[in-house]
Design an enzyme around this catalytic site. Structure first.
Site, short mmCIF file in Angstrom:
data_model
loop_
_atom_site.label_atom_id
_atom_site.label_comp_id
_atom_site.label_asym_id
_atom_site.label_seq_id
_atom_site.Cartn_x
_atom_site.Cartn_y
_atom_site.Cartn_z
CG ASP A 247 -1.25 7.16 -1.23
OD1 ASP A 247 -2.01 6.19 -1.31
OD2 ASP A 247 -0.29 7.34 -2.00
CG ASP B 19 -4.96 3.14 -2.43
OD1 ASP B 19 -5.45 3.92 -3.27
OD2 ASP B 19 -3.88 2.54 -2.61
CD GLU B 20 -4.92 8.49 -4.68
OE1 GLU B 20 -4.35 9.58 -4.41
OE2 GLU B 20 -4.64 7.80 -5.67
#
Length: 402
Positions: free
Chosen positions: A9, A105-106
């Site tokens: 993350d 973003d993960e």
């Protein structure tokens, strides 16, 4: 063989990217907002310096400025964020192709086939920080749920391992609200029944859990006990490509509403082209300022990813279903029933297609005027259909967008 799943993350990703390209922002309270000069704008994300003041995602800009008068506000640069996101995931894929990208973003990473998976994941995290100047938090475990929980344990730049021996010590004393997949409403219901921790969920009576949350409660119990057999989704069978936007100020003027539809059409078309998809169904969603919403869709004559065609059909749906009588809070547009361009062959009738599109444009103008003024200010020409019938059409077969 025991699975080794990692969840990565990126920390405060949007803000971190801005700091990367403008180092003078580092160490100062920073927030990203769609509208930076309006008090009613919404905070999209913020860095840890801003969060120390109590600034949170979805908070109003005015409230955020009251909490932190020195807060630096910036508009989002989504193209830049996409570029940096691609760099991160491309780096990860140099170690393994087994990556499930969850969002910008993960991602989940299956490290099971690697000789030293923990060491490799530590190297990946370090390389992202050193080479891309972006920090991340990582969780490693034997299933997806524990990996996700582990990545949330330490931020920023955390690296947490949850295994079969330590998961009870690490997780079971946490409040139910900290459990991934247990929202505020579910957590409140559980607390009302005395189920306050993740350990309480794990040991709760199944009949009681089912009565409180239904099947969702039983699934939470299984995950709390470490039972999560979900595999990584390495290839998504995409059915639609869409884009939506929530506006800090209600859209009320017809011109600004149609302009926003055009912007959404452009984004959807670009995404479809970049992924080499075409679709034959257009849908829109409109959420009004009274929080009511409508969704409408239309099947179109041919597969397309053309910006202008998507816009025309979406605008037609808008004009048919909206009378410009109340403000719009959210607009969304999707290209549906998408398939890869390479798999398409279809009959193209150029002249008929042109006539149909011209017909749509005429009807759009008429409908706009009728909606706006409440009466028919112009009548459709009766010979419009006849003129179409007189067109000599020529059909031919070709590879679509060859």
């Amino acid at each position: 063989m025991t699975s080794v799943i990692a969840h990565i993350d990126m920390n405060c990703f949007y803000a971190a990217v801005e700091e990367k390209y403008n180092p003078s922002l580092k160490g100062k309270p920073l927030a990203i907002s769609g509208v930076v000069r309006e008090r009613n704008g919404i905070i999209v994300t913020s860095n840890y310096e801003a969060r120390a003041y109590g600034i949170k995602t979805t908070m109003r800009v005015g409230e955020a400025k009251r909490l932190c008068p020195t807060l630096k506000l910036m508009r989002p640069n989504f193209e830049l964020y996409q570029e940096e996101s691609k760099k991160v995931f491309d780096l990860i894929k140099t170690y393994t192709p087994k990556v499930e990208i969850v969002s910008i973003d993960e991602a989940y990473i299956d490290l099971s086939d690697l000789k030293e998976p923990i060491k490799v994941m530590a190297i990946i995290q370090r390389r992202i920080y050193k080479e891309l100047d972006l920090s991340s938090s990582v969780g490693v475990s034997y299933n997806k749920f524990f990996a996700k929980m582990a990545s949330n344990m330490k931020k920023p730049r955390g690296f947490t391992i949850i295994n079969r021996k330590n998961y009870k010590d690490i997780l079971w004393n946490l409040d139910v609200g900290k459990m991934h997949g247990c929202g505020k409403s579910s957590a409140k219901k559980l607390r009302d029944y005395g189920i306050k921790t993740i350990g309480d969920i794990a040991e709760a009576n199944e009949v009681i859990l089912n009565s409180i949350l239904g099947i969702h409660g039983l699934r939470l119990k299984q995950k709390a006990k470490g039972k999560d057999n979900r595999k990584l989704k390495l290839k998504i069978d995409r059915k639609s490509i869409g884009n939506s936007k929530t506006y800090p100020k209600d859209l009320e003027e017809d011109q600004e509403i149609t302009n926003e539809i055009k912007k959404l059409a452009k984004k959807v078309a670009n995404r479809a082209k970049n992924r080499r998809y075409v679709g034959n169904n257009i849908s829109i969603i409109i959420k009004f300022n009274d929080f009511k919403s409508i969704t409408r869709s239309q099947k179109i004559p041919k597969y397309t990813n053309d910006e202008n065609e998507i816009y025309e059909y979406a605008l037609n749906l808008l004009l048919t279903n909206y009378s410009f009588d109340k403000g719009i809070r959210l607009l969304g547009l999707s290209l549906n029933n998408v398939i890869k361009m390479d798999s398409i062959k279809e009959q193209l009738d150029i002249f008929t297609d042109y006539a149909e599109r011209s017909d749509i444009k005429v009807k759009q103008v008429i409908r706009t005027l009728n909606k706006k003024y409440g009466k028919e200010v112009i009548k459709e020409l009766e010979d419009l259909e006849n003129s179409k019938k007189n067109i000599i059409t020529t059909s031919f077969s070709k590879d679509f967008l060859d």
